[in-house]
Design a protein around this motif. Structure first.
Motif, PDB file in Angstrom:
ATOM      1  N   TRP A  62     -10.887  -8.545  -5.309  1.00 59.90           N
ATOM      2  CA  TRP A  62      -9.830  -8.015  -5.575  1.00 59.90           C
ATOM      3  C   TRP A  62      -9.439  -7.175  -5.610  1.00 59.90           C
ATOM      4  O   TRP A  62      -8.426  -6.622  -4.445  1.00 59.90           O
ATOM      5  CB  TRP A  62      -8.841  -9.283  -6.724  1.00 59.90           C
TER       6      TRP A  62
ATOM      7  N   THR B 135     -10.865  -4.913  -1.968  1.00 60.21           N
ATOM      8  CA  THR B 135     -10.551  -5.573  -0.893  1.00 60.21           C
ATOM      9  C   THR B 135      -8.911  -4.951  -1.015  1.00 60.21           C
ATOM     10  O   THR B 135      -8.489  -5.415  -0.171  1.00 60.21           O
ATOM     11  CB  THR B 135     -11.033  -6.789  -0.725  1.00 60.21           C
ATOM     12  N   LYS B 136      -8.323  -4.833  -1.510  1.00 62.15           N
ATOM     13  CA  LYS B 136      -7.153  -4.200  -1.712  1.00 62.15           C
ATOM     14  C   LYS B 136      -6.281  -3.798  -0.660  1.00 62.15           C
ATOM     15  O   LYS B 136      -6.387  -3.670   0.179  1.00 62.15           O
ATOM     16  CB  LYS B 136      -6.112  -3.660  -3.489  1.00 62.15           C
ATOM     17  N   ASP B 137      -7.211  -2.690  -0.480  1.00 64.54           N
ATOM     18  CA  ASP B 137      -7.030  -1.141   0.612  1.00 64.54           C
ATOM     19  C   ASP B 137      -6.973  -2.161   2.060  1.00 64.54           C
ATOM     20  O   ASP B 137      -6.385  -1.675   3.417  1.00 64.54           O
ATOM     21  CB  ASP B 137      -7.643  -0.398   0.584  1.00 64.54           C
TER      22      ASP B 137
ATOM     23  N   ARG C 288      -6.100  -5.379   2.824  1.00 62.04           N
ATOM     24  CA  ARG C 288      -5.299  -5.625   3.020  1.00 62.04           C
ATOM     25  C   ARG C 288      -3.995  -5.231   3.447  1.00 62.04           C
ATOM     26  O   ARG C 288      -3.307  -5.841   3.816  1.00 62.04           O
ATOM     27  CB  ARG C 288      -5.458  -6.848   1.371  1.00 62.04           C
ATOM     28  N   ASP C 289      -4.094  -4.182   2.404  1.00 62.85           N
ATOM     29  CA  ASP C 289      -2.707  -3.414   2.856  1.00 62.85           C
ATOM     30  C   ASP C 289      -2.714  -2.545   3.601  1.00 62.85           C
ATOM     31  O   ASP C 289      -1.816  -2.507   4.600  1.00 62.85           O
ATOM     32  CB  ASP C 289      -2.739  -1.629   2.096  1.00 62.85           C
ATOM     33  N   LEU C 290      -3.622  -2.550   4.285  1.00 65.32           N
ATOM     34  CA  LEU C 290      -3.855  -2.132   6.310  1.00 65.32           C
ATOM     35  C   LEU C 290      -4.252  -2.883   6.805  1.00 65.32           C
ATOM     36  O   LEU C 290      -3.282  -3.094   7.608  1.00 65.32           O
ATOM     37  CB  LEU C 290      -6.235  -1.266   5.933  1.00 65.32           C
TER      38      LEU C 290
ATOM     39  N   ARG D  74      -1.716  -5.134   6.016  1.00 76.97           N
ATOM     40  CA  ARG D  74      -0.677  -5.331   6.737  1.00 76.97           C
ATOM     41  C   ARG D  74       0.434  -4.917   7.224  1.00 76.97           C
ATOM     42  O   ARG D  74       0.932  -4.814   8.251  1.00 76.97           O
ATOM     43  CB  ARG D  74       0.221  -5.772   4.561  1.00 76.97           C
ATOM     44  N   GLN D  75      -0.233  -3.454   7.254  1.00 75.04           N
ATOM     45  CA  GLN D  75      -0.002  -2.304   8.208  1.00 75.04           C
ATOM     46  C   GLN D  75      -0.306  -2.225   9.461  1.00 75.04           C
ATOM     47  O   GLN D  75       1.423  -2.118  10.605  1.00 75.04           O
ATOM     48  CB  GLN D  75      -0.475  -1.090   7.656  1.00 75.04           C
ATOM     49  N   THR D  76      -1.197  -3.025   9.724  1.00 78.00           N
ATOM     50  CA  THR D  76      -1.731  -3.620  11.050  1.00 78.00           C
ATOM     51  C   THR D  76      -0.632  -4.596  11.762  1.00 78.00           C
ATOM     52  O   THR D  76      -0.074  -4.606  12.939  1.00 78.00           O
ATOM     53  CB  THR D  76      -3.191  -3.485  11.352  1.00 78.00           C
TER      54      THR D  76
END
Length: 138
Positions: free
Chosen positions: A24, A27-29, A31-33, A35-37
């Motif tokens: 978790w 892979t947080k970074d 998942r954040d990227l 969302r930004q994309t």
């Protein structure tokens, strides 16, 4: 030394929980990227649809038309995403994430929406076109 079945199950549960928690955070970074994309994809798609609405359903065929808005977040999105521009404005541009992670189905949904808008405008323009007239007989 004999290991009980209960100890094995406990060990497997602990290893599984630790693996899940570590995965978790690892892979947080990503998942954040993603969302930004997705936000950038939505921003470009909305700008394309607004452009088409103002120009009688015609999409731009180059990024310069969208850059006229002077929006820094749109400029960033245009520089990060890959867009296949159509040869004519009656076709919708195709958005791609350019190797960046994206949410599941975001690109498919957005590109389908752009195509749907394009097809609707083509159909509307075809229905508004003057019909071929036949010579009238006196």
């Amino acid at each position: 030394m004999q290991v009980s079945g209960r100890s094995i199950v406990f060990f497997v549960v602990i290893v599984g929980a630790v693996s899940f928690i570590a995965g978790w955070f690892i892979t947080k970074d990503v998942r954040d990227l993603a969302r930004q994309t997705d936000v950038q994809i939505e921003l470009v798609a909305k700008s394309l649809q607004n452009y088409a609405a103002v120009h009688q359903g015609v999409y731009p065929t180059a990024p310069d038309a969208l850059r006229a808005e002077h929006d820094p977040s749109l400029e960033r999105a245009l520089s990060v995403l890959q867009i296949r521009w159509p040869p004519t404005g009656d076709l919708a541009p195709v958005l791609e994430a350019n190797g960046r992670p994206s949410g599941l189905g975001t690109l498919d949904r957005v590109n389908a929406s752009l195509r749907k808008t394009s097809l609707r405008e083509v159909a509307r323009n075809a229905s508004n076109a003057p019909s071929p007239t036949t010579p009238s007989t006196p």
